[in-house]
Design an enzyme around this catalytic site. Sequence first.
Site, mmCIF file in Angstrom:
data_model
loop_
_atom_site.group_PDB
_atom_site.id
_atom_site.type_symbol
_atom_site.label_atom_id
_atom_site.label_comp_id
_atom_site.label_asym_id
_atom_site.label_seq_id
_atom_site.Cartn_x
_atom_site.Cartn_y
_atom_site.Cartn_z
ATOM 1 N N THR A 129 -70.801 26.080 -49.618
ATOM 2 C CA THR A 129 -70.198 24.879 -50.207
ATOM 3 C C THR A 129 -71.166 23.697 -50.204
ATOM 4 O OG1 THR A 129 -68.540 23.187 -49.705
ATOM 5 C CG2 THR A 129 -69.202 24.555 -47.889
ATOM 6 N N ASP A 130 -70.906 22.750 -51.092
ATOM 7 C CA ASP A 130 -71.710 21.514 -51.091
ATOM 8 C C ASP A 130 -71.362 20.623 -49.903
ATOM 9 O OD1 ASP A 130 -69.172 20.659 -51.922
ATOM 10 O OD2 ASP A 130 -69.884 19.602 -53.706
ATOM 11 N N GLU A 131 -70.239 20.937 -49.216
ATOM 12 C CA GLU A 131 -69.787 20.049 -48.143
ATOM 13 C C GLU A 131 -70.739 20.059 -46.944
ATOM 14 O OE1 GLU A 131 -65.543 20.016 -47.470
ATOM 15 O OE2 GLU A 131 -65.157 20.790 -49.481
ATOM 16 N N LYS A 182 -69.314 26.136 -41.986
ATOM 17 C CA LYS A 182 -70.033 26.723 -43.129
ATOM 18 C C LYS A 182 -71.538 26.459 -42.994
ATOM 19 C CE LYS A 182 -68.692 28.532 -46.370
ATOM 20 N NZ LYS A 182 -68.392 29.977 -46.648
ATOM 21 N N TYR A 230 -64.629 22.318 -40.895
ATOM 22 C CA TYR A 230 -64.880 23.311 -41.951
ATOM 23 C C TYR A 230 -66.343 23.290 -42.370
ATOM 24 C CZ TYR A 230 -65.287 25.051 -46.751
ATOM 25 O OH TYR A 230 -65.719 25.705 -47.891
#
Length: 355
Positions: A132-134, A162, A158
Amino acid sequence: MILVTGGAGFIGANFVLDWLAQSDEPVVNLDKLTYAGNRENLASLQGDARHVFVQGDIGDAELIARLLAEHRPRAVINFAAESHVDRSIHGPGEFIQTNVVGTFRLLDAVRGYWAALPASEKEAFRFLHVSTDEVYGSLAATDPAFAENNRYEPNSPYSASKAASDHLVRAWHHTYGLPVLTTNCSNNYGPLHFPEKLIPLMIVNALAGKALPVYGDGMQIRDWLYVKDHCSAIRRVLQAGRVGETYNVGGWNEKPNIEIVQTVCALLDELRPRADGQPYASQISYVTDRPGHDRRYAIDARKLEAELGWKPAETFETGIRKTVQWYLANPDWVAHVQSGAYRDWVSQQYADTAA
Ligand code: NAD
Ligand code: TYD
């Protein structure tokens, strides 16, 4: 054949369906069937010998080793994860177990399998990790979009889990030579999206006459990508990505949350107007902000375009219309997810078949 993990979830199921619509290469689909896993997503593949579904955990090293030995996949694509930021705030433990420990066990089992492959198969093998970009953290309004060499600054349990999994994937390449690829994608939307995330939640709440909860001032920005474009990007990276590289995947669609919600409301006003003639936007309700809420994500997807020629096929306008239409056309799917009946789908389905 390929081994997909998490293929009963939102993106994984779309990926498996698209894969088998475009190729006859079989898929082994390993999914734990957490609350987010829904075999009804794969209903159209029932009886299709190209799809082998296995209920199990990516953290079960023995199971993984057995599946790899039995099916001898040429690639593993890892979608399996706990994926909802709000859940990670309330209960981070599962996120560490699946996203960190699970990815480690999966990687290590795959390494054992890969190391023993004959040279030509070893060379061709790929482990593609979907991220993810997060992991890059939060941007200020005028910051440039995230590029692949951005430093990692995850802010939620989260995104931290990741980020940890991405680091493990990187290390298994640098240390052991495992041929890995990593994709970091922005927010997806589209069919089969579990209605705990912004867009499907707004659609189903609007139709149910419920409040549309917008966190804080609603001015947080996300980049939105239609799920089938994410799937095509993954296929392209699997096919031609350079081993050990990461590729950012995005839709060039930065929008504040409130604009997303208003767009969904306007489409519903057009496609399924309220009986009382009032606009769905009257159901919008501003609620307390998410703790540690990231203000802005934006993806610079130029590397993927320049190296591999990938571009999204949908604009936000076309993708969101298809999405709203899909939810309107699939009230049974929505009802089963909302009632929890989707969890009984397999037994019901077999009972119906037997009858
Ligand atoms: P999802 O929550 O809809 O689906 C996750 C799936 O993984 C479910 O079917 C679940 O049963 C399965 N799963 C969970 N733990 C497992 C375990 N221990 N072993 C095997 N299966 C397990 O998630 P999604 O939105 O489809 O996301 C898929 C992947 O894409 C995730 O890795 C996520 O981090 C990443 N991603 C998602 C988005 C997004 O906008 N949804 C954006 C970028 C990246
Ligand atoms: P979400 O779909 O949970 O994805 P992520 O947190 O991974 O970006 O949320 C998207 C944005 O919408 C995020 O800024 C939080 C916001 N949001 C709301 O305002 N209301 C809601 O009910 C939800 C679920 C999210």
